[in-house]
Scaffold this motif. Sequence first.
Motif, PDB file in Angstrom:
ATOM      1  N   GLY A 172       0.692  -1.444   0.151  1.00  0.00           N
ATOM      2  CA  GLY A 172       0.176  -0.147   0.087  1.00  0.00           C
ATOM      3  C   GLY A 172       1.161   1.530  -0.285  1.00  0.00           C
ATOM      4  O   GLY A 172       2.107   1.028  -0.070  1.00  0.00           O
ATOM      5  N   GLY A 173       0.229   2.277  -0.743  1.00  0.00           N
ATOM      6  CA  GLY A 173       1.504   3.877  -0.172  1.00  0.00           C
ATOM      7  C   GLY A 173       1.491   4.294   0.881  1.00  0.00           C
ATOM      8  O   GLY A 173       0.951   3.271   2.436  1.00  0.00           O
ATOM      9  N   VAL A 174       2.943   4.869   0.687  1.00  0.00           N
ATOM     10  CA  VAL A 174       3.780   5.216   2.360  1.00  0.00           C
ATOM     11  C   VAL A 174       3.945   6.952   2.154  1.00  0.00           C
ATOM     12  O   VAL A 174       4.566   6.420   0.870  1.00  0.00           O
ATOM     13  N   GLU A 175       3.475   7.595   3.211  1.00  0.00           N
ATOM     14  CA  GLU A 175       4.362   8.838   3.394  1.00  0.00           C
ATOM     15  C   GLU A 175       5.120   9.037   3.853  1.00  0.00           C
ATOM     16  O   GLU A 175       6.298   9.888   3.715  1.00  0.00           O
ATOM     17  N   ARG A 176       5.267   7.910   4.504  1.00  0.00           N
ATOM     18  CA  ARG A 176       6.943   8.337   5.414  1.00  0.00           C
ATOM     19  C   ARG A 176       6.774   6.683   5.938  1.00  0.00           C
ATOM     20  O   ARG A 176       6.278   5.870   6.695  1.00  0.00           O
ATOM     21  N   LEU A 177       7.878   6.192   6.468  1.00  0.00           N
ATOM     22  CA  LEU A 177       8.346   4.901   6.986  1.00  0.00           C
ATOM     23  C   LEU A 177       8.740   5.055   8.523  1.00  0.00           C
ATOM     24  O   LEU A 177       9.445   5.883   8.620  1.00  0.00           O
ATOM     25  N   PRO A 178       7.883   4.128   8.882  1.00  0.00           N
ATOM     26  CA  PRO A 178       7.902   4.162  10.077  1.00  0.00           C
ATOM     27  C   PRO A 178       9.204   3.945  11.388  1.00  0.00           C
ATOM     28  O   PRO A 178       9.842   2.493  10.579  1.00  0.00           O
ATOM     29  N   ASP A 179       9.863   4.262  11.947  1.00  0.00           N
ATOM     30  CA  ASP A 179      11.048   3.753  12.707  1.00  0.00           C
ATOM     31  C   ASP A 179      10.800   2.151  13.538  1.00  0.00           C
ATOM     32  O   ASP A 179      12.210   1.590  12.810  1.00  0.00           O
ATOM     33  N   ASP A 180      10.067   1.599  13.635  1.00  0.00           N
ATOM     34  CA  ASP A 180       9.591   0.438  14.268  1.00  0.00           C
ATOM     35  C   ASP A 180      10.310  -0.762  12.973  1.00  0.00           C
ATOM     36  O   ASP A 180      10.462  -1.860  13.195  1.00  0.00           O
ATOM     37  N   ILE A 181       9.917  -0.191  11.866  1.00  0.00           N
ATOM     38  CA  ILE A 181       9.549  -1.117  11.003  1.00  0.00           C
ATOM     39  C   ILE A 181      11.484  -1.469  10.064  1.00  0.00           C
ATOM     40  O   ILE A 181      11.596  -1.727  10.217  1.00  0.00           O
ATOM     41  N   ALA A 182      11.803   0.157  10.406  1.00  0.00           N
ATOM     42  CA  ALA A 182      13.129   0.210   9.853  1.00  0.00           C
ATOM     43  C   ALA A 182      14.483  -0.307  10.812  1.00  0.00           C
ATOM     44  O   ALA A 182      14.903  -1.428   9.781  1.00  0.00           O
ATOM     45  N   ALA A 183      14.136  -0.921  11.948  1.00  0.00           N
ATOM     46  CA  ALA A 183      14.762  -1.515  13.111  1.00  0.00           C
ATOM     47  C   ALA A 183      14.875  -3.218  13.249  1.00  0.00           C
ATOM     48  O   ALA A 183      15.657  -3.158  12.862  1.00  0.00           O
TER      49      ALA A 183
END
Length: 237
Positions: A172-183
């Motif tokens: 789906g569409g994203v405006e910003r990747l959450p930090d929890d996901i990046a980690a």
Amino acid sequence: MAVYYGKKAVRSWLLDKVSMNRSDYLDQRRAMVDCQVRPSDVTRFPIIEAMLECPREAFVPDNLRSVAYLGDHLPLSEDRYILDPRIFAKMLNALDIRRTEFVLDIGCGYGYSSAVISHLAEAVVALESGAMADTAAANLSAYAADNTIAKSGILRKGAPEFAPYDVMIVQGGVERLPDDIAAQLRDGGRIACIFVDRAPGECRVGIKRSGQISWHPVFDADAPLLADYKMEEMFVF
């Protein structure tokens, strides 16, 4: 002038239509791959094979089965969609998932994307929220995708209990990747997202190095924005 059809005629027409739809799904699947996916520069054979194998019609609500193979996003609920097959295939092509890799599929809907990815990866965590997670679990079990783990949770929080992941993909569409996901992405890992923070939207692939994700654009694409991935949601505690 109204035309009346007898009950027997209506029942016969419905039975013929159901029979036609069942026999036609395989042809529709081949047409989707040959007329939508291949012309979109998706060249990796494992992706082509997986999309030919997976019955997309089994992973949508009953009322959408007849249009399961259209080249468009299909609504699964008020805020969840199954992505246009061309866009999904191009995201997979850009990620180049290998048979030894562990994948987090975020917003898997009714499970179709995870079923396809199960043919490409060693294992897949199919993350979805609420009752839809139960539907995804049932569908993946029926499909015998035994290298998938259906997980119910908050999409912006991911599935940290199984991390780190070699590959992530957001459905789906994203405006910003959450930090929890990046980690939760391992160092050297890859993630594909459709960013809709500008017009037109853009699919980007990120590679994590030394704890930071560097992004590069892959192709223009739009997708309905996931509620959990709105900019303002990043600051909700």
